[in-house]
Design an enzyme around this catalytic site. Sequence first.
Site, short mmCIF file in Angstrom:
data_model
loop_
_atom_site.label_atom_id
_atom_site.label_comp_id
_atom_site.label_asym_id
_atom_site.label_seq_id
_atom_site.Cartn_x
_atom_site.Cartn_y
_atom_site.Cartn_z
N GLU A 61 -8.74 -0.05 4.28
CA GLU A 61 -9.92 0.00 5.15
C GLU A 61 -9.80 -0.91 6.36
O GLU A 61 -10.26 -0.56 7.46
CB GLU A 61 -11.17 -0.35 4.35
CG GLU A 61 -11.65 0.75 3.41
CD GLU A 61 -10.91 0.80 2.09
OE1 GLU A 61 -11.18 1.71 1.29
OE2 GLU A 61 -10.04 -0.08 1.86
N PHE A 86 -16.85 0.16 -0.46
CA PHE A 86 -15.48 -0.17 -0.10
C PHE A 86 -15.36 -0.80 1.28
O PHE A 86 -14.28 -1.24 1.69
CB PHE A 86 -14.59 1.07 -0.18
CG PHE A 86 -14.53 1.71 -1.55
CD1 PHE A 86 -14.92 1.01 -2.68
CD2 PHE A 86 -14.10 3.01 -1.71
CE1 PHE A 86 -14.87 1.58 -3.94
CE2 PHE A 86 -14.04 3.60 -2.96
CZ PHE A 86 -14.43 2.89 -4.08
N HIS A 144 -19.92 1.79 -6.82
CA HIS A 144 -20.10 3.03 -6.07
C HIS A 144 -21.57 3.32 -5.77
O HIS A 144 -21.93 4.46 -5.50
CB HIS A 144 -19.50 4.21 -6.83
CG HIS A 144 -18.03 4.14 -7.04
ND1 HIS A 144 -17.46 3.34 -8.01
CD2 HIS A 144 -16.99 4.74 -6.40
CE1 HIS A 144 -16.14 3.47 -7.97
NE2 HIS A 144 -15.83 4.30 -7.00
#
Length: 639
Positions: free
Chosen positions: A378, A404, A445
Amino acid sequence: MLKPRLIEEKMLILLRQGKISKWFSGIGQEAISVGVTKALTPDEYILPMHRNLGVFTSRNIPLHRLFSQWQGKGGGFTKGRDRSFHFGTQEYKIIGMISHLGPQMGVADGIALAHKIRNENKVTAVFTGEGGTSEGDFHEALNIAAVWDLPVLFCIENNGYGLSTPVNEQYRCTHLADRGAGYGMEAHIIEGNNILEVYQKTCKIAESMRQNPRPVLLEFKTFRIRGHEEASGTKYVPEEIMNSWFKKDPIENYRDYLFEEGILTAQLQERYEQETKAEIEENLAKANAEEPAGFYETKELNDVFQDATNQNFNSSTIKEKLRFVDAVSQALRQSFQKHKNLILMGQDVAEYGGVFKITEGFADEFGKERIRNTPICESAVVGAAMGLSINGMKAIVEMQFADFVSSGFNPIVNYLAKVNYRWSQNADVVIRMPCGAGVGAGPFHSQTNEAWFIKTPGLKVIYPAFPYDAKGLLNAAVNDPNPVLFFEHKALYRSIRQDIPTDYYTVEIGKASIIREGENITVITYGAGVHWALEAIEELELEEIEVIDLRSLQPLDTETIFKSVRKTGKILVLTEDSLFGSIASEIAAQISERCFEYLDAPVFRVGSLETPIPFAPALEEGYLPKKLLKEKLLQLTEY
C-alpha cells in the site's frame, strides 16, 4: 562539482554564525549528484536527498532561491514552510524528499509509470542512502518497478553510516547491489567518488533504459566525511577509515587528473573558484536582503489545498434503480470515460474486478495500462499515485479494505496531505476505502477509520450514505485536484437501492444533506448511521426529528449544522466509530462552542463500544450503537 563544494563551505560558516539553522553535508559525495544529473536530460525527473546539492546546482537553480530556502524566507521554494531540500520544483524537474526518506521511491515509480504509459522514453532517477534501504518502502518500490518494468534509476549512496550506525549493523549482504537479483533487476556497483566512472556508466545505463524501459539499481560506493548533520560530529568513525576516504576526495582527484592531462591549469582553477565564490556572495546578498517570511493567516490556510472550482454537472431525468455498489462502479466507469489520464491501482482490481466486483470488466474496457493490479504494498502504491499526479495524471487507489490503509498511512498524511502547502504541488489522488462493520468481518476488515484522517490538514474526506451521493461525490472527488479519501460502507453496498440518473453528474463536496426535516431534535450522522437513525426514528414513532447526512466530513458543512441546531436546540451526533477522538466529538465540541445559547439539552454523542470490532454476530451487535441510539433518542426527547 566545485560549485556545491564551495556553497557547502560557505554554509558551514553561516551555520556557525547562526544564520542558517541546520546543515546536512554532502562534502565528498559531489561526484554522484553531479554525474547522475548530467547523465540525464533536463526534462527527466530527479528525486534527490539532503546530500545532493549537486543535483540542484547542476540543474542551474538560481542560488538566491536556494539560499532563501535555507534561511526560511518567502522567496524560497516552500515560502518558509520547510527547510533544507524538502521541496520540489516542476520548472527544474526536481522532486525533493520528506524526512521519512522511503516514500520518494514510490513517487519515482509513479513518475516513471506516467512516462511509460505516454511512451515518452524517459528515465526517472531517485536517490536514497544505504540506511533508507532498510525501510519497507525501498522493497515495495523496487518490487513494483520490477513487476511493471518502470524506467527508474534507483541510486543508493552507500556512504558507510546511517546517523551513526555502520553498515555492518544495517544489513548482512556484502553489497546492496546484490539485492537487485531478488527483484529480477539489473544492478551495478559504481565507484561513487570517481566522476568519470559515475558519469560514463550512468549515461550508458540511462540511454539503454530509454530504449528498453526497465528499472536499474545502482550502488555508489562513497563516504560521508562529515556528520549526519553538523551537530552530530564524526567521533564514531575510526580515524583510519576517515583518512582513507580523505584521499579519495572526488574534487581533488579529478583536479589532479585534469592537471596531468593538461586540461586544467592553476590559472583556470583559480578563475573557476573566484567566479563561483563571487556568484555565491552575490546571491547570498540577495537572499540576505529579503525580508523574513511573514505570517498571514488567510494565506497559510488558503495554501493547504489547491483551488478546486466546483464543476457541477447536472443529471438528466433518465434514472434507474441501482445498488450502492453499482453506483460506485458506474461513477468509476464514467470518470474513466471522461478523464483519459486517469489510472486505477489496487489489489486484484483488473481481471478479477476487485473483491467487491466494482471494477469487473474495466480491464477489458480501459486496458491494463489504466486498470493496474498491484502487489500487496500500500505505501508504494500511494507513493506511485503521488508520482502520477506530479507527472500530470490522475490516480485512484483502491484499498482492498479501509483497514489496510494503515500500511500506506505515512505517504498519505506526510506526503499527499502536505505537498500543496509545502511547495504548491497538488496530489490529484482519490483513495477508495471500503469500510464498516455489520458484515461479520472481524477486527481487520470492519473498521471505520475516518478519524485517522479528518484532523490532517490537506486531506478531504467523503463518506456517502446513498447511491445517488456515492456516484455524484465520487465523480466530484476525481475532478478535485486534491487528495480525497472516499469511504464506502460495505454493509450498504448491496442493501441500499435508489433511483439515480444514468448519465454523468457530480455532487458538491463539502455540502451536507437534510434528508428529514423536523423542529424538535437534530440527528447528525453519516454513512450507515443515516440508515440506523431513520430506522430508529420510525420504530420509535418519533415526530419532528431532523436528520442531517453529513456526506462530507472534511470539509465539514458547519453552516447546515449550526442552522439546524439553532432551530431544534436538541442535538444527537451519531457515528459508527468509537467515540473518543471521533468526528462526533469534534462536532459536539463545535456546537457547544458556537451555539451554546441555543441548546435546550447537552449535546448527546452516540458511538460504538471502545473495543476493536468483534467477529461473532452477538458480539458485533453489542459493539455497534444501534440499541444505544434508541435509548439516547428517547432520553433526549424527554429532556
